[in-house]
Design a protein around this motif. Structure first.
Motif: not given
Length: 387
Positions: A283-296
């Protein structure tokens, strides 16, 4: 020479036929059938300017045709004779200068009020919209505390009828452009800036949109849709979304397949995806992606589409109506959803090696693993509220 002209004629005929056929295409994006007031205002401007352009085109074509016929070379003409020159003819030069100026001034006076009106904020709710490679996220602030975290969804922007909804547009990576043609025009979404937009519909329905600013490999597959519900249905949708957290936790006790799927989800998915109240490390932009976000994924089953709205969550018939089983339940598009989990890059171009898009799990998950994961994913949320 005759053969060459014949070939050119055939090529031109095929090209013309192709253009005619392309013009007959019926897709989900249709700016010629506006529904929202903003889209109708834009439609009026486009039609007025379009008919003006048609009028100018007809006049120019007629003038060119007249000149070709009237001043064509005739037998007996001296080839060294030049036609009469009108350079310095003040009346002619003023005419072809003033007419375009009048047309442009008219369009300016007609257009500017609409441009300023489109930029005005409405008096309804504000929804945060985030674009990234290559899907859209929509976040709701239900208690109006300034935090857009009460409901977080993807692909489906759900709004009530009869309300001016303000969109707060953000980008988490590159420049995107938000466009739902039946509700409003295009609005660029630039990283580091907040762009405001407004949509409204007084009738329920599903209205489709696209990203219209080239944003990388899967730009053409970055779609979204606005689902407009009656106020009563919208309240029901909100409650379903809020109940989704508890439903996901309760589902773990339903059986071994669901529990096994949850374990696999925890092993392979929570570095990017969030299930509220259960898996929140990304959560809060901590996804392991460049954008920091994956679909919830808290309410995955309540959405009509997945993979950037490229695939339908539930099966549809040829007429676009959702299919239902003998019990009246929507029929899940289990085959494509299962294949998406198995090998997402094969279904939608991505750069998973560059943290842009979902990984290929085809060499990681067995068929039984996929069955268990699907059993768990099917517990995430209730079926969508449809208009």
């Amino acid at each position: 020479m005759g053969i060459r002209f014949a070939r050119c004629g055939r090529v031109a005929a095929v090209a013309l036929a192709g253009l005619i056929v392309a013009g007959c295409a019926t897709g989900r994006l249709d700016a010629t059938k506006p529904v929202g007031p903003e889209a109708r205002d834009i439609d009026v401007l486009m039609r007025v300017s379009g008919w003006m352009a048609v009028g100018v085109g007809i006049f120019v074509a007629a003038a060119v045709g007249t000149i070709i016929v009237k001043f064509r070379a005739k037998p007996g003409d001296d080839p060294d004779d030049l036609p009469p020159q009108i350079h310095g003819n003040r009346k002619a030069e003023l005419t072809w200068t003033i007419i375009p100026i009048v047309l442009l001034v008219f369009l300016t006076v007609w257009t500017l009020p609409t441009v300023f009106a489109l930029a005005r904020e409405g008096d309804g709710r504000t929804i945060k919209v985030e674009g990234q490679q290559w899907w859209w996220q929509f976040s709701y602030d239900l208690d109006e505390d300034g935090q857009f975290d009460d409901i977080v969804t993807a692909n489906d922007l759900v709004i009530p009828t009869g309300e001016d909804v303000n969109l707060e547009l953000h980008s988490n990576d590159v420049i995107h452009s938000f466009w739902i043609p039946q509700l409003n025009g295009k609005r660029d979404v630039v990283p580091g800036r907040v762009h405001n937009w407004r949509i409204r519909s007084d009738e329920p329905g599903i209205f489709y949109g696209e990203c219209v600013e080239f944003c990388g490999l899967s730009h053409a597959n970055m779609q979204m849709r606005t689902i407009v519900l009656t106020p009563e249905d919208f309240e029901r949708w909100k409650q379903d979304q809020l109940d989704g957290q508890a439903a996901a936790r309760a589902a773990l006790a339903q059986g071994s397949a669901v529990a096994a799927g949850a374990t696999l989800f925890e092993t392979h998915c929570i570095s990017c995806h969030v299930v509220d109240g259960t898996y929140e490390s990304a959560a809060d932009g901590n996804a392991n992606l460049l954008a920091g976000i994956a679909p919830n994924l808290t309410n995955l089953m309540s959405r009509t589409a997945f993979a950037g709205a490229l695939y339908e969550t539930y099966l549809q018939g040829p007429d676009g109506e959702y299919l239902r089983d003998s019990g009246g339940n929507l029929v899940l598009n289990i085959a494509e959803m299962r294949e998406w989990v198995r090998n997402a890059p094969e279904m939608k171009p991505a750069r998973a090696d560059n943290q842009q898009g979902m990984l290929d799990f085809s060499e990681v998950l067995t068929d039984q693993d996929l069955d268990h994961l699907m059993a768990y994913l099917k517990t995430l949320g209730s079926p969508p509220v449809l208009p």
